[in-house]
Scaffold this active site. Structure first.
Site, PDB file in Angstrom:
ATOM      1  N   ALA A  16       0.896  -1.293   0.256  1.00  0.00           N
ATOM      2  CA  ALA A  16       0.053  -0.189  -0.022  1.00  0.00           C
ATOM      3  C   ALA A  16       0.845   1.316   0.086  1.00  0.00           C
ATOM      4  CB  ALA A  16      -0.852   0.050   1.000  1.00  0.00           C
ATOM      5  N   ARG A  18       2.055   2.515  -2.679  1.00  0.00           N
ATOM      6  CA  ARG A  18       1.975   3.217  -3.730  1.00  0.00           C
ATOM      7  C   ARG A  18       0.778   2.793  -4.440  1.00  0.00           C
ATOM      8  NH1 ARG A  18       5.654   1.789  -7.434  1.00  0.00           N
ATOM      9  NH2 ARG A  18       6.440  -0.016  -6.245  1.00  0.00           N
ATOM     10  N   ASP A  66       8.417  -8.325   3.166  1.00  0.00           N
ATOM     11  CA  ASP A  66       8.444  -8.668   1.984  1.00  0.00           C
ATOM     12  C   ASP A  66       7.285  -9.931   1.946  1.00  0.00           C
ATOM     13  OD1 ASP A  66       8.656 -10.409  -0.403  1.00  0.00           O
ATOM     14  OD2 ASP A  66      10.789  -9.984  -0.592  1.00  0.00           O
ATOM     15  N   TYR A 158       3.145 -12.862 -15.909  1.00  0.00           N
ATOM     16  CA  TYR A 158       1.793 -12.012 -15.060  1.00  0.00           C
ATOM     17  C   TYR A 158       0.655 -12.526 -15.208  1.00  0.00           C
ATOM     18  CZ  TYR A 158      -0.332  -7.731 -13.507  1.00  0.00           C
ATOM     19  OH  TYR A 158      -1.426  -6.903 -12.635  1.00  0.00           O
ATOM     20  N   LYS A 162      -1.935 -14.202 -12.375  1.00  0.00           N
ATOM     21  CA  LYS A 162      -3.286 -13.589 -12.228  1.00  0.00           C
ATOM     22  C   LYS A 162      -4.316 -14.517 -12.293  1.00  0.00           C
ATOM     23  CE  LYS A 162      -1.704  -9.856 -10.513  1.00  0.00           C
ATOM     24  NZ  LYS A 162      -2.094  -9.356  -9.169  1.00  0.00           N
ATOM     25  N   ILE A 191      -4.983   0.507 -15.185  1.00  0.00           N
ATOM     26  CA  ILE A 191      -5.306   1.644 -14.152  1.00  0.00           C
ATOM     27  C   ILE A 191      -3.993   2.499 -14.174  1.00  0.00           C
ATOM     28  CG2 ILE A 191      -5.600   2.147 -11.861  1.00  0.00           C
ATOM     29  CD1 ILE A 191      -7.910   0.226 -13.279  1.00  0.00           C
TER      30      ILE A 191
HETATM   31  P1  NAP Z   1       2.524  -0.396  -7.885  1.00  0.00           P
HETATM   32  O1  NAP Z   1       2.037   0.901  -8.185  1.00  0.00           O
HETATM   33  O2  NAP Z   1       3.747  -0.955  -8.622  1.00  0.00           O
HETATM   34  O3  NAP Z   1       2.822  -0.606  -6.400  1.00  0.00           O
HETATM   35  C1  NAP Z   1       2.930  -2.051  -6.014  1.00  0.00           C
HETATM   36  C2  NAP Z   1       3.100  -1.987  -4.470  1.00  0.00           C
HETATM   37  O4  NAP Z   1       3.285  -3.409  -4.000  1.00  0.00           O
HETATM   38  C3  NAP Z   1       3.986  -1.224  -3.742  1.00  0.00           C
HETATM   39  O5  NAP Z   1       3.480  -0.737  -2.601  1.00  0.00           O
HETATM   40  C4  NAP Z   1       4.969  -2.232  -3.549  1.00  0.00           C
HETATM   41  O6  NAP Z   1       6.052  -1.514  -2.349  1.00  0.00           O
HETATM   42  C5  NAP Z   1       4.322  -3.402  -3.148  1.00  0.00           C
HETATM   43  N1  NAP Z   1       5.082  -4.631  -3.268  1.00  0.00           N
HETATM   44  C6  NAP Z   1       5.850  -5.060  -4.381  1.00  0.00           C
HETATM   45  N2  NAP Z   1       6.294  -6.289  -4.006  1.00  0.00           N
HETATM   46  C7  NAP Z   1       6.020  -6.419  -2.860  1.00  0.00           C
HETATM   47  C8  NAP Z   1       6.459  -7.558  -1.832  1.00  0.00           C
HETATM   48  N3  NAP Z   1       7.135  -8.562  -2.351  1.00  0.00           N
HETATM   49  N4  NAP Z   1       6.041  -7.443  -0.677  1.00  0.00           N
HETATM   50  C9  NAP Z   1       5.516  -6.317  -0.067  1.00  0.00           C
HETATM   51  N5  NAP Z   1       4.978  -5.442  -0.956  1.00  0.00           N
HETATM   52  C10 NAP Z   1       5.383  -5.327  -2.106  1.00  0.00           C
HETATM   53  O7  NAP Z   1       1.251  -1.522  -8.406  1.00  0.00           O
HETATM   54  P2  NAP Z   1       0.035  -1.244  -8.676  1.00  0.00           P
HETATM   55  O8  NAP Z   1      -0.590  -0.756 -10.320  1.00  0.00           O
HETATM   56  O9  NAP Z   1      -0.612  -0.405  -7.676  1.00  0.00           O
HETATM   57  O10 NAP Z   1      -0.770  -2.692  -8.516  1.00  0.00           O
HETATM   58  C11 NAP Z   1      -1.401  -2.991  -7.492  1.00  0.00           C
HETATM   59  C12 NAP Z   1      -1.871  -4.384  -7.728  1.00  0.00           C
HETATM   60  O11 NAP Z   1      -2.938  -4.438  -8.891  1.00  0.00           O
HETATM   61  C13 NAP Z   1      -0.905  -5.534  -8.122  1.00  0.00           C
HETATM   62  O12 NAP Z   1      -1.449  -6.834  -7.744  1.00  0.00           O
HETATM   63  C14 NAP Z   1      -1.120  -5.553  -9.817  1.00  0.00           C
HETATM   64  O13 NAP Z   1      -0.921  -6.763 -10.388  1.00  0.00           O
HETATM   65  C15 NAP Z   1      -2.602  -5.169  -9.820  1.00  0.00           C
HETATM   66  N6  NAP Z   1      -3.179  -4.611 -11.117  1.00  0.00           N
HETATM   67  C16 NAP Z   1      -2.786  -3.465 -11.568  1.00  0.00           C
HETATM   68  C17 NAP Z   1      -3.024  -2.909 -12.673  1.00  0.00           C
HETATM   69  C18 NAP Z   1      -2.931  -1.440 -13.154  1.00  0.00           C
HETATM   70  O14 NAP Z   1      -2.933  -1.132 -14.434  1.00  0.00           O
HETATM   71  N7  NAP Z   1      -1.980  -0.863 -12.523  1.00  0.00           N
HETATM   72  C19 NAP Z   1      -4.047  -3.714 -13.447  1.00  0.00           C
HETATM   73  C20 NAP Z   1      -4.331  -4.849 -13.277  1.00  0.00           C
HETATM   74  C21 NAP Z   1      -3.927  -5.391 -11.856  1.00  0.00           C
HETATM   75  P3  NAP Z   1       7.181  -0.580  -2.592  1.00  0.00           P
HETATM   76  O15 NAP Z   1       6.698   0.862  -3.143  1.00  0.00           O
HETATM   77  O16 NAP Z   1       7.805  -0.778  -1.476  1.00  0.00           O
HETATM   78  O17 NAP Z   1       7.952  -1.149  -3.839  1.00  0.00           O
END
Ligand code: NAP
Length: 252
Positions: A16, A18, A66, A158, A162, A191
């Protein structure tokens, strides 16, 4: 002032610091929840979120850890229970992409995505489930993706992760329904977050053009669906996948 649908509830949101996770944490706090969240390395962003939660007059807990580490996931949940005294919801959100043409994808790029997006979700769900089973209440929302439903080129790792999460959601939903626990999935389309920022402009435009709404979604669009699936408003819904994708994928 929004309705406090989560008053006295404790929610855990992974990843959370970001993006979507951050918006989910704030949405739940605005609904009256106490929120614990974790992240991997963004200390500064995590501090900012915690300050924002406290500014809203709520209690928050930040944990740097992690989700790929089984023991650390348990330690996080133990801390949450000790700090807040209870636990009601888990949002498995922390996820990564390592996009590449399949013929060039190395085993680390495969393993890292599966480890984070599948094993990380298992570790967290496993860490909370006994508590929810004992109290015979609670809800889990897993963030999947449209990529796991329809597939996206250069995302074999990916998409696999998913799609796995959809299977996990449905099996777990059946297993724990007799204990009054609901498990659902939200599958976002494109998104606006750091994850999609790196897309080349022409690919981004092409993707937006394919969306009936003609634009990428916001993190709040996803957070609202998660809030619904955690709330009693969806009290008879389990094992479902709700797409938040502006109409990108319409078949069921
Ligand atoms: P993001 O902006 O890249 O943020 C990812 C978050 O996950 C960050 O807070 C990161 O922490 C944390 N993280 C990553 N690996 C981790 C680990 N091993 N342990 C703990 N925390 C971890 O991603 P997002 O776009 O918000 O995506 C969030 C979710 O939605 C994901 O599951 C993604 O697959 C899904 N999703 C996103 C989209 C899209 O278009 N954005 C579409 C479909 C699904 P740090 O900040 O410390 O790195």
């Amino acid at each position: 002032m929004s309705e406090l649908i989560f008053k006295d509830k404790v929610a855990v949101v992974t990843g959370a610091s970001r993006g979507i996770g951050r918006a989910i944490a704030l949405e739940l706090v605005q609904g009256g929840a106490k929120v614990a969240f974790n992240y991997l390395k963004s200390d500064c962003e995590a501090r900012t979120l915690l300050a924002e939660i406290e500014k809203l007059g709520a209690h928050g807990l930040s944990f740097k850890g992690d989700t790929r580490d089984f023991d650390l996931a348990k330690e996080f949940i133990d801390q949450v229970k000790e700090y807040f005294g209870s636990l009601d919801f888990l949002v498995n959100n922390a996820g990564i992409t390592r996009d590449k043409a399949f013929m060039l994808m190395d085993k680390n790029e495969w393993a890292e995505v599966i480890d984070t997006n599948v094993n990380g979700y298992f570790n967290m769900a496993r860490a909370v489930i006994v508590t929810l089973l004992k109290q015979k209440s609670g809800a889990i929302v897993n963030i999947s993706s449209i990529s796991g439903i329809s597939g996206i080129a250069r995302q074999v790792n990916y998409s696999t992760s998913k799609a796995a999460i959809i299977g996990m959601t449905k099996s777990l939903a059946k297993e724990v329904a007799p204990y009054n626990i609901r498990v659902n999935c939200v599958a976002p389309g494109f998104i606006d977050t750091d994850m999609t920022k790196s897309m080349k402009e022409d690919v981004r435009q092409k993707s937006a053009d394919a969306i009936p709404f003609g634009r990428f979604g916001s993190v709040e669009d996803v957070a609202k669906a998660v809030s619904f699936l955690l709330s009693e408003r969806s009290g008879y819904i389990t094992g479902q996948v709700i797409k938040v994708d502006g109409g990108l994928h319409m078949s069921y």
